[in-house]
Motif scaffolding. Structure first.
Motif, PDB file in Angstrom:
ATOM      1  N   GLU A  41       0.027  -4.107 -12.068  1.00 44.25           N
ATOM      2  CA  GLU A  41      -0.822  -4.555 -10.781  1.00 44.25           C
ATOM      3  C   GLU A  41      -1.686  -2.534 -11.150  1.00 44.25           C
ATOM      4  O   GLU A  41      -3.015  -2.546 -11.156  1.00 44.25           O
ATOM      5  N   MET A  42      -1.481  -1.887 -10.722  1.00 40.11           N
ATOM      6  CA  MET A  42      -1.695  -0.038 -11.015  1.00 40.11           C
ATOM      7  C   MET A  42      -2.440  -0.079 -12.303  1.00 40.11           C
ATOM      8  O   MET A  42      -3.366   0.407 -12.487  1.00 40.11           O
ATOM      9  N   ALA A  43      -1.772  -0.634 -13.180  1.00 37.47           N
ATOM     10  CA  ALA A  43      -2.081  -0.406 -14.890  1.00 37.47           C
ATOM     11  C   ALA A  43      -3.567  -1.439 -15.319  1.00 37.47           C
ATOM     12  O   ALA A  43      -4.618  -0.420 -15.230  1.00 37.47           O
ATOM     13  N   THR A  44      -3.165  -2.248 -14.325  1.00 35.50           N
ATOM     14  CA  THR A  44      -4.481  -2.984 -14.848  1.00 35.50           C
ATOM     15  C   THR A  44      -5.563  -2.622 -13.546  1.00 35.50           C
ATOM     16  O   THR A  44      -7.062  -2.926 -14.808  1.00 35.50           O
ATOM     17  N   GLU A  45      -5.518  -2.374 -12.897  1.00 37.13           N
ATOM     18  CA  GLU A  45      -6.543  -1.538 -11.847  1.00 37.13           C
ATOM     19  C   GLU A  45      -6.661   0.032 -12.747  1.00 37.13           C
ATOM     20  O   GLU A  45      -7.567   0.568 -12.245  1.00 37.13           O
ATOM     21  N   GLY A  46      -6.799   0.176 -13.863  1.00 37.31           N
ATOM     22  CA  GLY A  46      -6.238   1.539 -14.893  1.00 37.31           C
ATOM     23  C   GLY A  46      -6.167   3.147 -13.861  1.00 37.31           C
ATOM     24  O   GLY A  46      -6.741   3.946 -14.217  1.00 37.31           O
ATOM     25  N   LEU A  47      -4.655   2.974 -13.060  1.00 37.98           N
ATOM     26  CA  LEU A  47      -4.042   3.281 -12.462  1.00 37.98           C
ATOM     27  C   LEU A  47      -2.784   4.685 -12.939  1.00 37.98           C
ATOM     28  O   LEU A  47      -2.531   5.732 -12.674  1.00 37.98           O
ATOM     29  N   LEU A  48      -2.375   3.795 -13.619  1.00 36.42           N
ATOM     30  CA  LEU A  48      -1.083   4.552 -14.425  1.00 36.42           C
ATOM     31  C   LEU A  48      -1.610   3.282 -15.955  1.00 36.42           C
ATOM     32  O   LEU A  48      -2.253   2.979 -16.367  1.00 36.42           O
ATOM     33  N   LYS A  49      -0.123   4.497 -16.752  1.00 40.62           N
ATOM     34  CA  LYS A  49      -0.001   3.800 -17.960  1.00 40.62           C
ATOM     35  C   LYS A  49       0.787   3.110 -17.948  1.00 40.62           C
ATOM     36  O   LYS A  49       2.429   3.498 -18.282  1.00 40.62           O
ATOM     37  N   ARG A  50       1.647   1.415 -18.429  1.00 35.51           N
ATOM     38  CA  ARG A  50       2.992   1.165 -18.532  1.00 35.51           C
ATOM     39  C   ARG A  50       3.359   1.319 -19.608  1.00 35.51           C
ATOM     40  O   ARG A  50       2.222   0.866 -20.885  1.00 35.51           O
ATOM     41  N   VAL A  51       4.350   1.356 -20.032  1.00 34.10           N
ATOM     42  CA  VAL A  51       5.257   1.673 -20.421  1.00 34.10           C
ATOM     43  C   VAL A  51       6.642   1.002 -20.472  1.00 34.10           C
ATOM     44  O   VAL A  51       7.113   0.620 -19.670  1.00 34.10           O
TER      45      VAL A  51
ATOM     46  N   ILE B 107       8.743  -3.336  -7.764  1.00 32.78           N
ATOM     47  CA  ILE B 107       8.077  -1.922  -8.993  1.00 32.78           C
ATOM     48  C   ILE B 107       7.162  -2.487  -9.870  1.00 32.78           C
ATOM     49  O   ILE B 107       6.530  -2.349 -10.440  1.00 32.78           O
ATOM     50  N   ARG B 108       8.193  -3.669 -10.540  1.00 30.77           N
ATOM     51  CA  ARG B 108       7.307  -3.667 -11.870  1.00 30.77           C
ATOM     52  C   ARG B 108       6.503  -4.421 -11.823  1.00 30.77           C
ATOM     53  O   ARG B 108       5.572  -4.368 -12.442  1.00 30.77           O
ATOM     54  N   ARG B 109       6.344  -5.064 -10.678  1.00 30.67           N
ATOM     55  CA  ARG B 109       4.773  -6.093 -10.044  1.00 30.67           C
ATOM     56  C   ARG B 109       3.253  -4.982 -10.315  1.00 30.67           C
ATOM     57  O   ARG B 109       2.445  -5.361  -9.956  1.00 30.67           O
ATOM     58  N   ASP B 110       3.952  -4.002  -8.876  1.00 27.17           N
ATOM     59  CA  ASP B 110       3.589  -3.477  -8.427  1.00 27.17           C
ATOM     60  C   ASP B 110       2.532  -1.978  -9.636  1.00 27.17           C
ATOM     61  O   ASP B 110       1.469  -2.457  -9.737  1.00 27.17           O
ATOM     62  N   LEU B 111       3.653  -1.653 -11.222  1.00 28.51           N
ATOM     63  CA  LEU B 111       3.297  -1.212 -12.042  1.00 28.51           C
ATOM     64  C   LEU B 111       2.651  -1.742 -12.709  1.00 28.51           C
ATOM     65  O   LEU B 111       1.526  -1.213 -13.357  1.00 28.51           O
TER      66      LEU B 111
ATOM     67  N   THR C 237       0.673  -1.009  -0.369  1.00 31.11           N
ATOM     68  CA  THR C 237      -0.166  -0.385   0.017  1.00 31.11           C
ATOM     69  C   THR C 237       1.234   1.619   0.388  1.00 31.11           C
ATOM     70  O   THR C 237       0.472   2.025  -0.480  1.00 31.11           O
ATOM     71  N   ARG C 238       2.033   1.066   0.521  1.00 25.96           N
ATOM     72  CA  ARG C 238       2.823   2.077   0.942  1.00 25.96           C
ATOM     73  C   ARG C 238       3.189   2.329  -0.368  1.00 25.96           C
ATOM     74  O   ARG C 238       4.011   4.132  -1.098  1.00 25.96           O
ATOM     75  N   ARG C 239       3.697   1.196  -0.631  1.00 25.88           N
ATOM     76  CA  ARG C 239       4.505   2.062  -2.328  1.00 25.88           C
ATOM     77  C   ARG C 239       3.594   2.643  -2.849  1.00 25.88           C
ATOM     78  O   ARG C 239       3.990   3.305  -4.340  1.00 25.88           O
ATOM     79  N   ARG C 240       2.707   1.588  -3.281  1.00 28.01           N
ATOM     80  CA  ARG C 240       1.601   2.180  -4.420  1.00 28.01           C
ATOM     81  C   ARG C 240       1.193   4.065  -4.439  1.00 28.01           C
ATOM     82  O   ARG C 240       1.014   4.346  -5.231  1.00 28.01           O
ATOM     83  N   VAL C 241       1.465   4.780  -2.628  1.00 28.11           N
ATOM     84  CA  VAL C 241       1.060   6.032  -2.282  1.00 28.11           C
ATOM     85  C   VAL C 241       2.071   6.543  -3.158  1.00 28.11           C
ATOM     86  O   VAL C 241       2.122   7.535  -4.260  1.00 28.11           O
ATOM     87  N   MET C 242       2.977   6.055  -3.317  1.00 29.65           N
ATOM     88  CA  MET C 242       5.151   6.091  -3.831  1.00 29.65           C
ATOM     89  C   MET C 242       4.776   6.654  -4.878  1.00 29.65           C
ATOM     90  O   MET C 242       4.786   7.714  -5.585  1.00 29.65           O
ATOM     91  N   ILE C 243       4.445   5.077  -5.892  1.00 29.63           N
ATOM     92  CA  ILE C 243       4.316   5.540  -7.134  1.00 29.63           C
ATOM     93  C   ILE C 243       3.589   6.916  -7.506  1.00 29.63           C
ATOM     94  O   ILE C 243       3.901   7.436  -8.200  1.00 29.63           O
ATOM     95  N   SER C 244       1.999   6.932  -7.209  1.00 24.45           N
ATOM     96  CA  SER C 244       1.161   7.990  -7.086  1.00 24.45           C
ATOM     97  C   SER C 244       1.975   9.407  -7.298  1.00 24.45           C
ATOM     98  O   SER C 244       1.274   9.637  -8.179  1.00 24.45           O
ATOM     99  N   GLU C 245       2.166   9.253  -6.369  1.00 26.25           N
ATOM    100  CA  GLU C 245       2.347  11.070  -5.623  1.00 26.25           C
ATOM    101  C   GLU C 245       4.165  10.375  -6.600  1.00 26.25           C
ATOM    102  O   GLU C 245       3.780  11.928  -7.287  1.00 26.25           O
ATOM    103  N   ARG C 246       4.665  10.413  -6.830  1.00 26.19           N
ATOM    104  CA  ARG C 246       5.996  10.181  -7.712  1.00 26.19           C
ATOM    105  C   ARG C 246       5.123  11.188  -9.608  1.00 26.19           C
ATOM    106  O   ARG C 246       5.303  11.560  -9.899  1.00 26.19           O
TER     107      ARG C 246
END
Length: 249
Positions: free
Chosen positions: A42-52, A36-40, A4-13
């Motif tokens: 999962e967040m992309a699957t949830e529509g929170l960011l775009k993986r590149v 980090i790649r796994r977090d990205l 959860t903390r990693r995801r918050v940090m990724i969103s803030e960054r």
């Protein structure tokens, strides 16, 4: 560090920097790059960011439909349209992409201009009814969200035309990911037009910078210029200043 903390940090960054580089963030946090790649992912699957490749970019919000977009920032779009129209010279062949901002270019063009205007947008073509310019309308399947023709027939027709200037419409501009839009076929058409054009310009309001839509069109470096509002904040433009020419409206 908890997920959860990693995801918050990724969103803030993402909000602060406009991108995530997986290796750099992993090194900074003392974590494995795989984590980090796994977090990205999962967040992309949830529509929170775009993986590149190598990291992630922020997503642009869904666009309202064409009719609704006509009322958004209409005054700014008119200024951009007038500035862009001033770049058109007599005798040129111009391709106008679809969209509400490019419609302002059509409205601002002098009615006695001697030029050839090519477009795959019936709404843009209609704006030129009272102009002396020759108008060539590219046909195909109508993508109603943007009111432009797409598909194989449109691409085939575009490949038979060489144009001096292409006014490209985009939904997002990012210094790393480049220019992008929300539809796969529309992006394909835009790339086809850019290949046939000596110069490509983009008119952009401030909210398009620092974001990425799902389908990449081209690099910012490949543009002849960006046409932007005169009052746009410097920090918004700074990542693109070294990539292309800027014209202010």
């Amino acid at each position: 560090m908890l997920t959860t903390r990693r995801r918050v940090m990724i969103s803030e960054r993402l909000a602060r920097d406009g991108q995530i580089v997986a290796k750099a963030l992993a090194d900074e946090l003392g974590l494995s790059e795989d984590t980090i790649r796994r977090d990205l992912r999962e967040m992309a699957t949830e529509g929170l960011l775009k993986r590149v490749h190598g990291g992630a970019l922020p997503l642009t919000p869904p666009l309202p439909d064409f009719a609704a977009r006509q009322a958004i920032a209409s005054g700014v779009k008119r200024m951009l349209g007038r500035r862009a129209a001033g770049l058109v010279q007599s005798g040129q062949t111009i391709f106008l992409d679809g969209g509400t901002t490019n419609a302002e270019i059509a409205r601002a063009l002098p009615r006695d201009l001697r030029a050839t205007i090519v477009t795959h947008s019936p709404t843009i073509a209609a704006e030129l009814e009272q102009h002396n310019a020759e108008v060539i309308l590219i046909g195909g399947r109508l993508y109603k969200h943007s009111m432009v023709a797409v598909g194989a027939a449109a691409v085939a027709a575009i490949e038979q035309i060489r144009v001096d200037v292409f006014f490209l419409g985009v939904t997002a501009i990012h210094p790393a990911y480049g220019l992008s839009t929300g539809d796969y076929e529309e992006a394909t058409i835009k790339r086809a037009i850019a290949r046939q054009s000596a110069e490509t310009y983009v008119l952009a309001t401030a909210e398009k910078f620092g974001a990425a839509s799902p389908h990449r069109i081209m690099s910012v470096n490949d543009l002849a210029a960006l046409v932007v509002p005169a009052d746009i904040e410097n920090e918004v433009l700074s990542p693109c200043r070294d990539a292309t020419t800027l014209f202010f409206a």
